[in-house]
Write a protein that holds these residues in place. Sequence first.
Motif, PDB file in Angstrom:
ATOM      1  N   ASN A  58       0.855  -1.183   0.000  1.00  0.00           N
ATOM      2  CA  ASN A  58       0.000   0.000   0.000  1.00  0.00           C
ATOM      3  C   ASN A  58       0.891   1.232   0.000  1.00  0.00           C
ATOM      4  O   ASN A  58       2.039   1.186   0.468  1.00  0.00           O
ATOM      5  N   ASN A  74      -9.564   6.907  -1.158  1.00  0.00           N
ATOM      6  CA  ASN A  74      -9.118   5.508  -1.206  1.00  0.00           C
ATOM      7  C   ASN A  74      -9.333   4.905  -2.596  1.00  0.00           C
ATOM      8  O   ASN A  74     -10.325   5.192  -3.262  1.00  0.00           O
ATOM      9  N   HIS A  76      -7.792   1.145  -5.080  1.00  0.00           N
ATOM     10  CA  HIS A  76      -6.916  -0.036  -5.109  1.00  0.00           C
ATOM     11  C   HIS A  76      -6.060  -0.048  -6.354  1.00  0.00           C
ATOM     12  O   HIS A  76      -6.460   0.443  -7.421  1.00  0.00           O
ATOM     13  N   ASP A 141      -4.575  -5.680  -3.465  1.00  0.00           N
ATOM     14  CA  ASP A 141      -5.360  -6.903  -3.240  1.00  0.00           C
ATOM     15  C   ASP A 141      -6.850  -6.678  -2.980  1.00  0.00           C
ATOM     16  O   ASP A 141      -7.483  -7.493  -2.325  1.00  0.00           O
ATOM     17  N   GLU A 142      -7.447  -5.654  -3.529  1.00  0.00           N
ATOM     18  CA  GLU A 142      -8.900  -5.506  -3.358  1.00  0.00           C
ATOM     19  C   GLU A 142      -9.664  -6.539  -4.168  1.00  0.00           C
ATOM     20  O   GLU A 142     -10.729  -6.993  -3.760  1.00  0.00           O
ATOM     21  N   GLU A 143      -9.110  -6.936  -5.313  1.00  0.00           N
ATOM     22  CA  GLU A 143      -9.842  -7.822  -6.213  1.00  0.00           C
ATOM     23  C   GLU A 143     -10.023  -9.240  -5.666  1.00  0.00           C
ATOM     24  O   GLU A 143     -10.914  -9.956  -6.112  1.00  0.00           O
ATOM     25  N   ASP A 146      -8.731  -8.476  -0.119  1.00  0.00           N
ATOM     26  CA  ASP A 146      -8.748  -7.227   0.672  1.00  0.00           C
ATOM     27  C   ASP A 146      -7.592  -7.153   1.669  1.00  0.00           C
ATOM     28  O   ASP A 146      -7.711  -6.535   2.725  1.00  0.00           O
ATOM     29  N   ILE A 149      -6.443  -3.205   2.459  1.00  0.00           N
ATOM     30  CA  ILE A 149      -7.255  -2.356   3.338  1.00  0.00           C
ATOM     31  C   ILE A 149      -7.276  -2.923   4.749  1.00  0.00           C
ATOM     32  O   ILE A 149      -7.278  -2.165   5.728  1.00  0.00           O
ATOM     33  N   ILE A 166     -14.288   6.452  -1.925  1.00  0.00           N
ATOM     34  CA  ILE A 166     -13.599   5.424  -2.698  1.00  0.00           C
ATOM     35  C   ILE A 166     -13.916   5.676  -4.170  1.00  0.00           C
ATOM     36  O   ILE A 166     -15.087   5.803  -4.543  1.00  0.00           O
ATOM     37  N   GLU A 168     -14.085   3.942  -6.897  1.00  0.00           N
ATOM     38  CA  GLU A 168     -14.521   2.882  -7.807  1.00  0.00           C
ATOM     39  C   GLU A 168     -15.383   3.505  -8.908  1.00  0.00           C
ATOM     40  O   GLU A 168     -16.024   4.540  -8.704  1.00  0.00           O
ATOM     41  N   ASN A 334     -16.731  -3.796  -2.724  1.00  0.00           N
ATOM     42  CA  ASN A 334     -15.589  -2.889  -2.677  1.00  0.00           C
ATOM     43  C   ASN A 334     -15.158  -2.764  -1.220  1.00  0.00           C
ATOM     44  O   ASN A 334     -15.683  -3.459  -0.351  1.00  0.00           O
ATOM     45  N   ASP A 335     -14.228  -1.853  -0.946  1.00  0.00           N
ATOM     46  CA  ASP A 335     -13.669  -1.753   0.408  1.00  0.00           C
ATOM     47  C   ASP A 335     -14.463  -0.826   1.335  1.00  0.00           C
ATOM     48  O   ASP A 335     -14.016  -0.541   2.447  1.00  0.00           O
TER      49      ASP A 335
END
Length: 385
Positions: A58, A74, A76, A141-143, A146, A149, A166, A168, A334-335
């Motif tokens: 990160n 935020n 990713h 690593d969000e996909e 996670d 985060i 976020i 996205e 999502n996060d």
Amino acid sequence: MDGRTEKALSLLKELIAFDTSNLPGNEKGCASYLEGLLKNAGFETVLQVMPDAPDRANVIAAVGSKKGKSLIYNGHLDVVPAGEGWNSDPFCAVVRDGKLYGRGACDMKGGVAAMAAAALSLVEEGFSFAGGQLILVFVCDEELHDMGIRHYIASPEFVKADYGVISEPSGGQFCLAHRGVARYEISVLGVSCHAGVPEKGINAMTNAGYALLALEKLSKSLAARTHEILPPPTLAPTVISGGLKDNIVPDLIRIQVDRRMLPGESLESCQKEIEEVLDQVKRERKEFDYRIKPYVCLNAGYVAKDSEIVKICNEVYRETTGKEAVNTFFTGGNDQNFLVDAGVPTLVFGPGSLDQAHTVDEYVKLEDMEESTEFFYQLAKKILQ
């Protein structure tokens, strides 16, 4: 096209050139590049390398006063694998017909670039940040899992900020919520025997049929539940497996179940509902038995329509674009839930359409990048002036 948008597009091209396909991820190179850029601009930066994954990281970058309000931007850094069939190199951005093509252009390096460009513009213009601190949190690593985060929230660098956004791809809308997901493996039990004398055993496959009917009844009852933003919860059996041989009565059938959750629902509460309907089958059929085991859980994310973050974002959007804001929900995960659960009221807004995510010839419209970059610039000014 203004200077901020040009900065965002230039940065997006640089970010796309890093192949951060997950797996394996390899976000550290991309994170290091961003850290260097932001550090040179005057941000306080930290590169968080994952303890068990040295190529994954990160980047956290902060600017402004810690005594006022705090705002997290935020996104990713990982992307899904590019796959085959592209009309251009997925890791070399191409602009044509008002669109920028490349893996991650939409999901979601476009959003990361827009946020970073807005923040860099504020610093370069000498914005004082007298009212608080802007914190950029770009994670790995969000996909898949996670990891990024989760690591940030558990780290000393985590700030329980007043607001979070976020980036996205949201199609120009504000997504205030997303459903959570819990997944369970249900093992329906039986007693095996020769298929020529089935009465000597208990057929787990037959029992699985009764289990599926009970789950269907539960699924229909969930459709009556309502929420301010989100559609009803759902339950769907998705995978069934079992049986040893075509002349053996099976003693075990496994059913995997996907349960989409509303805010307030939990892994435990959803499991209890499944157990209640299966226990009813057990009472009605003495030969029925089962076991249940959860194996995935991602909580729902949600901020209310009347929350302060929504009001501020809607106001800034109206002032920036001249259009009325649309408040809706995010169809994917999502996060958001991680930040909300950690005490940071967070919504989703970013360039691009979710329809483009994970597609061949993924793109983001240049006009979307312009609108989002300006919004992130004006939102930070509004909150932190």
